[in-house]
Design a protein around this motif. Structure first.
Motif, short mmCIF file in Angstrom:
data_model
loop_
_atom_site.label_atom_id
_atom_site.label_comp_id
_atom_site.label_asym_id
_atom_site.label_seq_id
_atom_site.Cartn_x
_atom_site.Cartn_y
_atom_site.Cartn_z
N VAL B 70 0.84 -1.19 0.00
CA VAL B 70 0.00 0.00 0.00
C VAL B 70 0.88 1.25 0.00
CG1 VAL B 70 -1.71 1.29 1.34
CG2 VAL B 70 -1.88 -1.20 1.17
N LEU B 71 0.45 2.22 -0.79
CA LEU B 71 1.11 3.52 -0.75
C LEU B 71 0.06 4.57 -0.43
CD1 LEU B 71 3.70 5.27 -1.39
CD2 LEU B 71 2.75 5.52 -3.70
N THR B 72 0.32 5.35 0.60
CA THR B 72 -0.55 6.49 0.89
C THR B 72 0.27 7.75 0.63
OG1 THR B 72 0.05 6.86 3.20
CG2 THR B 72 -1.61 5.14 2.75
N ILE B 73 -0.36 8.90 0.70
CA ILE B 73 0.34 10.14 0.39
C ILE B 73 1.54 10.33 1.32
CG2 ILE B 73 -1.07 11.67 1.87
CD1 ILE B 73 0.24 12.53 -1.65
N GLU B 74 1.43 9.81 2.53
CA GLU B 74 2.53 9.95 3.48
C GLU B 74 3.80 9.25 2.99
OE1 GLU B 74 -0.59 9.18 4.32
OE2 GLU B 74 -1.22 10.54 5.95
N GLY B 75 3.62 8.28 2.09
CA GLY B 75 4.77 7.53 1.59
C GLY B 75 5.31 8.05 0.26
N MET B 76 4.75 9.11 -0.25
CA MET B 76 5.16 9.61 -1.57
C MET B 76 6.51 10.30 -1.53
SD MET B 76 3.64 9.23 -4.49
CE MET B 76 3.73 10.52 -5.73
N SER B 77 6.78 11.05 -0.49
CA SER B 77 8.02 11.82 -0.48
C SER B 77 9.16 10.94 0.02
CB SER B 77 7.88 13.08 0.36
OG SER B 77 7.09 12.84 1.48
N GLY B 78 10.37 11.33 -0.33
CA GLY B 78 11.54 10.52 -0.02
C GLY B 78 12.10 10.84 1.35
N PRO B 79 13.30 10.30 1.63
CA PRO B 79 13.92 10.53 2.93
C PRO B 79 14.14 12.03 3.16
CG PRO B 79 15.20 8.97 1.57
CD PRO B 79 14.12 9.50 0.71
N GLY B 80 13.98 12.42 4.40
CA GLY B 80 14.16 13.83 4.74
C GLY B 80 13.05 14.71 4.19
N MET B 105 -5.62 13.06 -5.52
CA MET B 105 -5.33 13.43 -6.90
C MET B 105 -3.91 13.00 -7.26
SD MET B 105 -7.28 14.86 -9.12
CE MET B 105 -8.52 16.08 -8.80
N ILE B 106 -2.97 13.25 -6.35
CA ILE B 106 -1.57 12.89 -6.63
C ILE B 106 -1.45 11.37 -6.76
CG2 ILE B 106 0.74 12.76 -5.57
CD1 ILE B 106 0.32 15.62 -4.57
N LEU B 107 -2.12 10.64 -5.91
CA LEU B 107 -2.00 9.18 -5.97
C LEU B 107 -2.66 8.61 -7.22
CD1 LEU B 107 -2.34 8.50 -2.18
CD2 LEU B 107 -0.34 7.96 -3.57
N THR B 108 -3.80 9.16 -7.59
CA THR B 108 -4.44 8.71 -8.84
C THR B 108 -3.52 8.98 -10.02
OG1 THR B 108 -6.64 9.09 -7.95
CG2 THR B 108 -6.46 9.08 -10.35
N ALA B 109 -2.92 10.17 -10.02
CA ALA B 109 -2.02 10.54 -11.11
C ALA B 109 -0.78 9.65 -11.11
CB ALA B 109 -1.61 12.01 -10.97
N HIS B 110 -0.30 9.35 -9.92
CA HIS B 110 0.90 8.51 -9.80
C HIS B 110 0.62 7.12 -10.39
CE1 HIS B 110 4.68 7.15 -8.19
NE2 HIS B 110 4.12 6.27 -7.37
N ALA B 111 -0.48 6.53 -10.02
CA ALA B 111 -0.84 5.20 -10.55
C ALA B 111 -0.94 5.26 -12.07
CB ALA B 111 -2.16 4.73 -9.95
N PHE B 112 -1.51 6.33 -12.56
CA PHE B 112 -1.68 6.48 -14.02
C PHE B 112 -0.33 6.62 -14.72
CE2 PHE B 112 -2.02 9.63 -17.50
CZ PHE B 112 -2.69 8.84 -18.41
#
Ligand code: FES
Ligand code: FES
Lengths: 765, 153
Positions: B70-80, B105-112
């Protein structure tokens, strides 16, 4: 005139937190020991309450309390203009969204389940649902104690314009057009439903966080229900998931009820609405009935007679203010010599109505901009030419007698720019007008609409705002203005304005989390007044700060105070080699026992209004806009496909260009929803569509590519030069679509949303 | 039940299986980036990714993510806290207003974009149609997704 540079990177102070999911909206907050409250509704529309039975709900597992009107220690009734809203219903149900009780439980699911166990014993009364019936003498009364102009009735307000002599003028006209228009209920559809979290604090203060757009109004509602002083309530801001005018009364009521529960239980209470409750209870955009008579003489709009009936629903909210704007702008951006307008707000047992982006102008523009096209066609001239013959120009006089000479009247600019960008006139010639090409069922049309709009509150409201700027010992700066961030980017605009004035980078300035206990009440964040009023206060405060800095630092910088310059993130003397950093400057100030702090106030310039004649300088400044659309209508299915939407708006000075563009795109999209898709369906007083499957707002695939043209003419009466864009962007697309649909099909639609009639298959040639 | 959320392995209590996934993420795991805008699968504010597919969490039970990544928005950004290029593009293009739709919106776009890194504007428009935004008219959201596409693939 300066055109916008596009392609510039956007900047917002809250963007990082919003793209990472860190931004905290009210329902994201959790506090130790927090309980959950939910509202209880009844199935009634209009009924006399006999009793409310709460025993069964009380004994449901996890339930902490079931609260009814009798438990309210303060005022049961409150409201922004009239105190007619029963925060919990006590004597009667006046509309289907009235809340009869709140259930508080340890867990939200428990509260939701227990709410179903609350029973209302009531005697149903016949509901009054037709605003025209409600206006009649002898109609039953929605509020028996309501008195208007000395008599008991359902009228919330009556605004007038009396200019010239319409009955004589109509006789002089070459022709007169008479039409009736109807507009629909609109749900704001902010993506975040209402939520409030209230915490009884150690110092006796009730702390309130909520999804609201007017913290000071919320504070008044909360203080009223608690019977507390305003200083006993502190409303703090959290991220808000959109408002569009819709997060005032209802949002405040949600917070007030949560505060009541928090007070009774002496523990933190959160109340978060689900979408269905939000649809059911929250106020809507007023549906209007508009009777319009327009007389044309020698190609000019010579006379207009307008009667407007606005359904206020069960409560008044801000109906008198909304309808006042409709009255002032009832002839659109045109010069008209003779005007007679009567506008009524009226109580019914429908869902109540209040502020929504546009605030009384979308309804009127829907009528006027179609009438203007109708008139042009009757004259046999193009609607472009007809508008040019009639529109307001520099030095023109409005229908309320205001001479437009204190700012640049940009109507011709926005119009010309739109015509040029669209190549409008050649497209107009290509419209199908009901006849499709041989092999196609698609009818093509283009249409446009023009408007002018008074900025900020105008003569109906007290209009001033304040800002605080406070430089810290390390030279960093805290800024705050009494305008609320609803998502539109107000805080970012203020930081940009302050950074511009002080010659600093935006990184130096942090926007302080606002609270009603920090700063004086600056009025509501509506009426597109955020940038102009809050920005004005920010400019005043920064100028005061610069004055203080200059006085204190001139010795150190070996110059006169007047020679001091602010740029490059530093404070300079006469020459570029003599400067102080902000940190050094603050140190120097402290040595002199001076505090680098300033409070600034911007008071709106004087406006005037005469209630009886409708004469006055209604608003201290105006903005101008034009929107156009191209579309096709399928004559077999009636389906409308939007091909392109274009807007030109004059905004004064542009502060944050990408955000202005965002306001324009979002406004056009919402306007397209108004014109084509959106309608809260009310049957026998009950809302039928309470979520996004049945109440359809525009999705990405419903919309075309959009173009926005921003025209800058700095306004001398606005300290920052800026005006506003939130509402102007949302008041034009529906009539532009109606005109385009006419140009495509040859059929006029006088009701919004347009319900396109489909050609009978047999009639096809 | 076992699931991976934002690269972290979770052992979930079997009693959680029947709970609403969105509520569970928000209330139990404090992942409040997924929002509740409608509760009925209509707005996309609650969108998360499960095995790189966009899913409306409000319509699922917790058991749905059993064995999934699972990826949620909290997991989108990298370290730091370094932003993913798609997130940065949302900022740069002015695609964020109230921000309530933004995580979904970001997650839908990311999957796409994971499936199509060279889309047309129309394809992007179609891809984000399940997600409602009331503020932006989608124009700058589409700009942001188009701009970010080069970072995929
Ligand atoms: S909350 Fe899940 S789709 Fe709206
Ligand atoms: S930014 Fe507000 S809903 Fe999309």
């Amino acid at each position: 005139m300066k055109q916008a540079e596009t392609g510039k990177k956007a900047w917002r102070n809250d963007a990082y937190s919003k793209v990472t999911g860190q931004a905290e909206y009210c329902d994201d907050l959790k506090v130790h020991g927090m309980a959950h409250a939910v509202p209880v509704y009844s199935s009634e529309v209009h009924a006399e309450i006999i009793s409310i039975e709460t025993e069964e709900a009380r004994s449901f597992p996890g339930v902490l309390s079931v609260i009814t009107a009798g438990d309210i220690p303060g005022e049961i009734r409150y409201g922004q203009i009239y105190k007619d809203y029963h925060m919990l219903a006590d004597d009667r149900i006046r509309f289907n969204g009235d809340v009869i009780a709140i259930v508080v439980a340890q867990k939200r699911e428990q509260a939701v389940a227990a709410a179903k166990l609350v029973r209302l014993n009531a005697k149903p009364l016949p509901p009054l649902l037709d605003p025209e019936e409600a206006l009649k003498d002898g109609a039953s009364l929605v509020h028996e104690d309501h008195i208007f102009e000395g008599k008991s009735c359902n009228i919330t307000n009556h605004h007038k314009i009396r200019r010239g002599n319409v009955s004589a003028a109509f006789k002089e006209c070459d022709f007169v057009i008479e039409r009736k228009f109807n507009t629909q209920y609109i749900e704001h559809s902010y993506l975040e439903p209402e939520s409030g979290l209230c915490i009884p604090r150690y110092d006796g203060v009730m702390e309130v966080m909520g999804s609201m757009q007017h913290p000071f109004s919320t504070r008044r509602f909360v203080a009223a229900i608690l019977g507390a002083k305003l200083s006993d309530v502190e409303v703090r801001s959290v991220a808000v998931g959109g408002g569009f005018g819709g997060k005032d009364d209802t949002a405040a009521l949600v917070c007030a009820r949560a505060a009541l529960a928090a007070k009774i239980l002496n523990k933190p209470v959160k109340m978060t609405y689900d979408r269905e409750w939000s649809f059911r209870e929250s106020y809507k955009r007023h549906p209007y009935i508009i009777y319009y008579k327009m007389g044309i003489k020698n190609g000019k709009i010579h006379a207009a007679e307008v009667k407007i009936i606005a359904d206020s629903g069960a409560y008044c909210s801000v109906t008198p203010w909304v309808t006042w704007r409709s009255t002032v702008q009832c002839c659109g951006p045109y010069e008209v010599e003779h005007v007679h307008c009567d506008t009524y707000g009226v109580y019914t047992n429908n869902v109540f109505t209040g502020a929504m982006r546009g605030f009384g102008s979308p309804q009127l523009n829907f009528a006027i901009e179609q009438l203007v096209d109708i008139a042009a066609e009757k004259l046999g001239i193009s609607p472009v030419e007809f508008r040019k013959q009639n529109m307001l120009r520099q030095g023109s006089t409005t229908i309320t007698g205001q001479v437009l000479d204190t700012h640049t009247v940009s109507l011709d600019q926005v119009f010309e720019e739109t015509l040029k960008r669209m190549d409008y006139e050649s497209k107009l010639a290509k419209c199908s007008r009901g006849r499709a090409d041989e092999n196609s069922d698609e009818l093509y049309g283009t249409g446009l609409a023009l408007s002018y709009r008074g900025m900020s509150l105008g003569a109906e409201g007290m209009d001033f705002n304040s800002a605080i700027i406070n430089v810290q010992p390390d030279g960093s700066i805290l800024l705050e203005a009494a305008i609320h961030e609803n998502g539109q980017g107000a805080e970012s605009a203020f930081i940009l304005i302050a950074a511009g004035e002080l010659g600093t980078s935006v990184d130096r300035i942090r926007y302080r989390q606002p609270s009603t206990s920090n700063i004086p009440d600056g009025g509501t964040t509506v009426a597109s007044r955020g940038t102009i009023m809050g920005g004005g206060a920010v400019v005043t405060a920064t100028r005061e700060l610069k004055r203080k800095l200059a006085m204190a630092l001139c010795c150190r910088l070996s110059c006169n105070p007047g020679d001091i310059r602010f740029f490059n993130d530093r404070i300079y003397g006469k020459t570029d080699d003599v400067f102080l950093t902000y940190e050094q400057a603050v140190h120097e100030m402290y040595l002199q026992q001076e505090i680098p702090y300033a409070f600034g106030v911007f008071k709106a310039p004087k406006v005037s209004w005469d209630e009886e004649t409708g004469k006055g300088n209604a608003y201290f400044t105006w903005v101008y806009g034009c929107q156009a659309v191209e579309l096709t209508v399928n004559r077999k299915t009636g389906k409308v496909k939007l091909l392109n939407m274009t807007a030109a708006h004059e905004v004064g000075r542009a502060i944050n260009m990408p955000m202005i563009l965002g306001q324009i795109y979002g406004g056009m999209a919402m306007g397209a929803g108004y014109g084509l898709m959106e309608e809260v369906k009310v049957k026998d007083g009950i809302i039928q569509n309470t979520n996004f499957n049945t109440y359809k707002i525009p999705r990405a695939a419903d919309l075309p590519e959009m173009q926005a043209i921003v025209i800058e003419n700095g306004d001398p009466l606005s300290p920052s030069g800026a005006k506003g864009i939130g509402e102007p962007a949302n008041e034009l697309m529906a009539p532009a679509i109606a005109n385009a649909v006419y140009n495509a099909t040859g059929i006029r639609y006088y009701s919004s949303p347009l319900k396109i009639t489909v050609e009978n298959e047999n009639n096809n040639k | 039940m076992k699931t991976t959320i934002n690269n972290k392995v979770y052992e979930l209590n079997d009693e959680a299986a029947d709970r609403n996934l969105l509520d569970y993420l928000r209330e139990e795991l404090d992942l409040t980036g997924a929002k509740n805008g409608c509760g009925k699968g209509l707005c996309g504010a609650c969108t998360i990714l499960a095995d790189n597919k966009a899913v409306k969490a409000c319509r699922q039970k917790v058991s749905f993510i059993d064995g999934k990544e699972v990826l949620t928005i909290e997991g989108m950004s990298g370290p730091g806290g370094k932003l993913h290029p798609l997130q940065q593009s949302f900022i740069d293009c002015g695609a964020v207003q109230c921000g309530f739709c933004t995580p979904g919106m970001i997650l839908t776009a990311h999957a796409f974009l994971l499936k199509n890194n060279n889309p047309s504007r129309d394809e992007v428009r179609k891809a984000i149609t399940p997600n409602l935004c009331r503020c932006t008219g989608y124009q700058q959201i589409i700009d942001a997704i188009m701009n970010a596409a080069v970072n995929y693939g």
